[in-house]
Motif scaffolding. Structure first.
Motif, PDB file in Angstrom:
ATOM      1  N   ALA A  43       0.824  -1.296  -0.116  1.00 50.27           N
ATOM      2  CA  ALA A  43      -0.092   0.020   0.028  1.00 50.27           C
ATOM      3  C   ALA A  43       0.804   1.208   0.187  1.00 50.27           C
ATOM      4  N   PRO A  44       0.490   2.383  -0.544  1.00 50.15           N
ATOM      5  CA  PRO A  44       1.234   3.566  -0.807  1.00 50.15           C
ATOM      6  C   PRO A  44       1.282   4.175   0.976  1.00 50.15           C
ATOM      7  N   VAL A  45       2.233   4.986   0.858  1.00 49.46           N
ATOM      8  CA  VAL A  45       2.102   5.648   2.169  1.00 49.46           C
ATOM      9  C   VAL A  45       1.696   7.095   2.052  1.00 49.46           C
ATOM     10  N   TRP A  46       0.508   7.444   2.415  1.00 44.93           N
ATOM     11  CA  TRP A  46      -0.181   8.451   2.139  1.00 44.93           C
ATOM     12  C   TRP A  46      -0.477   9.381   3.650  1.00 44.93           C
ATOM     13  N   PRO A  47      -0.342  10.623   3.889  1.00 46.40           N
ATOM     14  CA  PRO A  47      -0.298  11.247   5.128  1.00 46.40           C
ATOM     15  C   PRO A  47      -1.600  11.113   5.770  1.00 46.40           C
ATOM     16  N   LEU A  49      -4.526   9.056   5.035  1.00 42.39           N
ATOM     17  CA  LEU A  49      -5.062   8.027   4.752  1.00 42.39           C
ATOM     18  C   LEU A  49      -4.449   6.729   4.691  1.00 42.39           C
ATOM     19  N   GLN A  50      -4.862   5.757   5.509  1.00 41.65           N
ATOM     20  CA  GLN A  50      -4.132   4.358   5.436  1.00 41.65           C
ATOM     21  C   GLN A  50      -4.957   3.642   4.697  1.00 41.65           C
ATOM     22  N   VAL A  51      -4.405   2.643   3.677  1.00 39.33           N
ATOM     23  CA  VAL A  51      -5.026   1.520   3.075  1.00 39.33           C
ATOM     24  C   VAL A  51      -4.347   0.411   3.177  1.00 39.33           C
ATOM     25  N   ALA A  52      -4.876  -0.765   2.890  1.00 40.34           N
ATOM     26  CA  ALA A  52      -4.386  -2.019   2.962  1.00 40.34           C
ATOM     27  C   ALA A  52      -5.076  -3.067   2.044  1.00 40.34           C
ATOM     28  N   ALA A  53      -4.386  -3.804   1.538  1.00 39.14           N
ATOM     29  CA  ALA A  53      -5.349  -5.024   0.790  1.00 39.14           C
ATOM     30  C   ALA A  53      -4.231  -6.111   0.771  1.00 39.14           C
ATOM     31  N   ARG A  54      -4.821  -7.353   0.507  1.00 41.06           N
ATOM     32  CA  ARG A  54      -3.952  -8.668   0.330  1.00 41.06           C
ATOM     33  C   ARG A  54      -4.616  -9.470  -0.607  1.00 41.06           C
ATOM     34  N   HIS A  55      -3.831  -9.963  -1.742  1.00 46.20           N
ATOM     35  CA  HIS A  55      -4.199 -10.607  -3.054  1.00 46.20           C
ATOM     36  C   HIS A  55      -3.881 -12.056  -2.747  1.00 46.20           C
TER      37      HIS A  55
END
Length: 170
Positions: A43-47, A49-55
């Motif tokens: 996931a990108p590091v955005w100040p 917003l936190q996002v996460a995913a797993r494929h």
């Protein structure tokens, strides 16, 4: 002699089948590697917003999709989708969608317009027995505004900084 000849012929036939299966499995493994390389590895590091995913595909390859992009206007775009079905056909459609998403995101400023354009592009190439679901949202860092659309996908969950969870309904 006939029995020995029949056994040798059968052994040769089975060896050929096994060789074809090895080649097909190697090609499938290569397809899985290509598919994995086209999905974000982290996931990108955005100040703001936190996002996460797993494929984790059900088979070697599949139709699950997620992506993170930054739009030209500075907003963050988060996408989560799924192609109906499993295996190689679903993976091919997912790769088609991923390529279209990348191209359309460069010129899009409106989430609804983006998804409508994506749908128009995907529709002619989608077989009658297949479809794609997609959740798309744009987050504006300066204001915290979240704009989203859900095209048949499961409702997304928004977890706020205080730990509260909100289901994003359409």
């Amino acid at each position: 002699m006939a029995n020995v000849a029949a056994m040798r012929i059968e052994r040769e036939r089975l060896a050929e089948i096994e060789q074809v299966q090895r080649i097909q499995q190697a090609e499938l493994n290569q397809a899985a590697d290509i598919q994995t390389r086209h999905l974000p590895s982290e996931a990108p590091v955005w100040p703001e917003l936190q996002v996460a995913a797993r494929h984790l595909p059900c088979r070697t390859v599949g139709g699950d999709y997620h992506d993170y992009l930054q739009l030209a206007d500075g907003r963050y775009l988060v996408l989560c989708g799924d192609v109906a079905g499993k295996g190689l056909p679903a993976a091919l459609m997912m790769m088609n969608m991923q390529a279209r998403v990348q191209a359309l995101a460069e010129s899009s400023t409106n989430v609804a317009d983006f998804v409508a354009r994506l749908n128009r592009g995907m529709n002619p190439t989608c077989p009658p027995n297949r479809f794609v679901t997609l959740f798309t949202c744009a987050f504006e860092p300066g204001t915290g505004a979240l704009t989203y659309t859900n095209a048949g996908h499961n409702p997304a969950l928004l977890v706020r900084a205080d730990g509260s969870v909100e289901m994003l309904k359409v």
